[in-house]
Design an enzyme around this catalytic site. Structure first.
Site, PDB file in Angstrom:
ATOM      1  N   ILE A 135       2.408   9.098  -4.705  1.00 50.11           N
ATOM      2  CA  ILE A 135       3.504   9.994  -4.348  1.00 50.11           C
ATOM      3  C   ILE A 135       4.077  10.665  -5.588  1.00 50.11           C
ATOM      4  CG2 ILE A 135       5.789  10.013  -3.272  1.00 50.11           C
ATOM      5  CD1 ILE A 135       4.619   7.414  -1.732  1.00 50.11           C
ATOM      6  N   ASP A 136       4.108   9.945  -6.703  1.00 53.14           N
ATOM      7  CA  ASP A 136       4.648  10.497  -7.942  1.00 53.14           C
ATOM      8  C   ASP A 136       3.808  11.675  -8.429  1.00 53.14           C
ATOM      9  OD1 ASP A 136       6.746  10.340  -9.692  1.00 53.14           O
ATOM     10  OD2 ASP A 136       5.899   8.756 -10.928  1.00 53.14           O
TER      11      ASP A 136
END
Length: 664
Positions: free
Chosen positions: A402-403
């Site tokens: 997600i980062d």
């Protein structure tokens, strides 16, 4: 005033680390701006020159010598030891040894027992004699710290492969775990993806219990070679530790009566799981440790070294090697091209490089080609969510994170691409996937949603670092920032993320940094996200953050934070100034409207003064985090991209207004 050192660790104390002075008169605002413009220009030239012809950037990812030692132990186990590799790895390992005979897990850190044991054994494989001064110092220190018996489980597993430790004296890890459904506690999806990829092959190794002939004895690493594993009392039954210790005894007893058909079926299931997750480049998850254990497990299950799966796996491990100019060989635990590339694009764009510059367009093309559009393990908890994200590495389609996805979207938004419709479609998929990976508490983790079980960390086996993937402030901040710039600042998911971030602020005004060191990283991530999402600079949370950053600024104008801050509060925001951490603090201050403040000017001046002639910065300190305290990272490109981003925003202002972004 020069920093003093703490004799027990060889590292500066918090007070001494923060005590730095700058000679001469402080420069004025105009001088600082001129210096920032020049430093940014030089930084742009340096970074552009480092771009690969295919469009990506990648800096070395430096960790610690256990990567190098375990690579040599793997080669010894498989019977493929190579004299050139052995000599080059030994050269690197010797070069990392501290004066007291130990090895640390980060620059300037204290000696670490397991790393020292593994490095010592690797040098024994390379022919270093135990009576040699550097080896004798190491073995004496190991014995003083309790010997092999006090090492982590992973270290003792490696030693058990050669009979240097008894398998019976290791925690049991049954392969039948593969059969537990996702709703049963301690199923493999209760573990973070990095731990899951390691544990599944290790269940096979634990079941097989192989022992290869030991090339030498290691009696000198025991406090008493006649009793290498002295008994230890169990923790009280009423405690979690005591409960899981007794569960381990039950599993040892189960091993003796486990139905053979069930065990064979479990190992076949583990093998299928492993092979299905091998990437196109032969690796597993794009990280070295799972690849090493997967190769061992498959070999124990009958895969010979010429099998395509094994051959590709071994070839992929060679790509983790960095050959240095002095002839030494360092193993990267992972490679970070997607992360480095999106951060480089953000840095260059914010420093004034035109959005249609060929380097940015080429980088965007490469990032678009790296998009992952098929489900991975994340779909176990989000089965209805459509894929669309990015991973950290060259090849890791099973584990987009997600980062990276948030930062890639922020990078793509800074590029004017000739095929903008392709960019918009990829961004839309990434936004949808990221939003769908929000955990129940309103925050985001790195790889999975709601990976918060309290049980895995309590297992006797799991003493090597973080094994679950709970939401963190830094990842949540990056997603909130991305959603705000996509015009979704008022989306209920964004607001829940903002509320979670505000609730997570420490009393002193800082935020914890899960994936970077530490409170400086967390605060440097959160403040820009909150202001992007519409939180005014006058908000009490922003003011507290600014106050904290000003309070921990070093006398030389920079910021730094030692890894000890993960366990000792007196180290919060304290340490020698570094380029990356100074930049993180500046990103927060600039987002909070402090561009003309004295703290920001001094920080910018520090970056300009400490830039090298070639436009780069030097940074021996580890400012990246794998597992807080247990596994630390020096991303060699952090020292280039983050200072350039901070300088660019100081010169040109914040990159763009959320209102200017697409979306609704």
């Amino acid at each position: 005033m020069t920093a003093t050192t703490d004799g027990s660790t060889g590292a500066p104390t918090p007070r001494a680390a923060a005590a730095r002075t700058t000679a001469g008169t402080a420069p004025g605002a105009d001088q600082v701006l001129d210096a920032a413009k020049l430093a940014a220009q030089r930084g742009v030239e340096h970074l552009l020159a480092r771009q690969d012809a295919q469009g990506w950037w990648k800096g070395d990812l430096e960790t610690n010598v256990t990567m190098d030692a375990e690579d040599l132990l793997l080669r010894q186990f498989l019977g493929i030891q190579d004299d050139k590799v052995l000599a080059a790895a030994a050269l690197f390992i010797r070069g990392q040894q501290r004066d007291d005979g130990t090895w640390a897990t980060f620059y300037g850190g204290p000696g670490e027992l397991s790393a020292t044991i593994e490095a010592y054994v690797a040098l024994r494989l390379a022919g270093d004699l135990p009576e040699a001064p550097h080896m004798a110092r190491a073995s004496a220190w190991i014995r003083a710290k309790g010997g092999i018996a006090s090492a982590r489980v992973f270290t003792r597993i490696w030693l058990a492969l050669f009979g240097w430790w008894k398998w019976d004296d290791l925690p049991e890890l049954p392969p039948e775990l593969i059969f537990l459904p996702p709703w049963v506690p301690l199923n493999i999806y209760d573990f973070g993806c990095w731990a899951r990829q390691t544990i599944v092959p290790l269940t096979v190794v634990s079941a097989k219990r192989p022992v290869r002939p030991a090339p030498f004895a290691l009696d000198e690493l025991h406090t008493d070679a006649r009793r290498p594993n002295p008994p230890k009392p169990l923790a009280p039954l009423a405690s979690w530790s005591g409960t899981f210790q007794r569960l381990d005894k039950v599993l040892h007893a189960y091993r003796k009566v486990a139905p053979r058909k069930l065990r064979r079926a479990a190992m076949r299931g583990a093998a299928r799981w492993i092979v299905e997750r091998q990437e196109n480049d032969g690796c597993w998850g794009g990280i070295q440790p799972p690849a090493v254990y997967s190769v061992i497990a498959l070999h124990l299950l009958g895969y010979d070294l010429q099998h395509p799966v094994m051959r590709a796996g071994l070839e992929s491990l060679d790509r983790f090697a960095v050959w240095r100019e002095d002839g030494s060989r360092m193993i990267e635990a992972c490679q970070s091209p997607v992360w480095d590339t999106c951060l480089a694009v953000i840095a260059l764009a914010d420093a004034g490089v035109p959005p249609d510059h060929p380097a940015l367009v080429k980088a965007a093309d490469w990032m678009l080609a790296e998009e992952i559009t098929r489900p991975g393990d994340w779909a176990v908890r989000r089965p209805q969510l459509e894929p669309g994200g990015w991973a950290f590495e060259f090849h890791n389609d099973n584990y987009p994170d997600i980062d990276d996805t948030a930062e890639v979207i922020l990078a793509l938004r800074r590029v004017r691409h000739p095929r903008q419709n392709e960019v918009e479609a990829a961004i839309a998929r990434g936004v949808r996937w990221s939003a769908g990976m929000q955990s129940k508490n309103g925050a985001w983790a790195a790889f999975d949603a709601d990976n918060t079980s309290a049980f895995p960390n309590r297992l006797p086996f799991c003493d090597f670092g973080e094994v679950i993937d709970p939401p963190s402030a830094d990842v949540t901040a990056h997603v909130v920032e991305m959603l705000a710039y996509e015009g979704k600042a008022h989306d209920p998911r964004t607001r829940r993320g903002v509320e979670w971030l505000l609730a997570e602020q420490e009393a002193n005004g800082a935020w914890f940094g899960r994936w970077g060191v530490n409170y400086v990283y967390g605060t440097g991530s959160v403040v820009p996200a909150l202001t992007a999402a519409g939180i005014p600079a006058s908000h009490p949370a922003i003011r507290r953050a600014v106050g904290w950053l000003e309070s921990v600024q070093n006398d030389d104008g920079g910021w730094g934070e030692d890894l000890r801050s993960y366990g000792e509060t007196e180290w919060m925001g304290r340490g020698p100034s570094t380029a990356s951490q100074t930049a993180w603090a500046l990103l927060a201050l600039l987002a909070a409207g402090e561009r003309e403040g004295r703290a920001a000017e001094r920080g910018i001046a520090w970056l300009a003064e400490n830039q090298r002639e070639d436009g780069s910065w030097d940074e021996p300190y580890f400012t990246g985090t794998g597992f807080p305290w247990d596994f630390s990272i020096n991303y060699h490109l952090y020292r280039q991209v983050f200072p350039l981003t901070a300088l660019g925003r100081y010169v040109h202002g914040e990159p763009f207004s959320p209102n200017a972004a697409k979306g609704s």
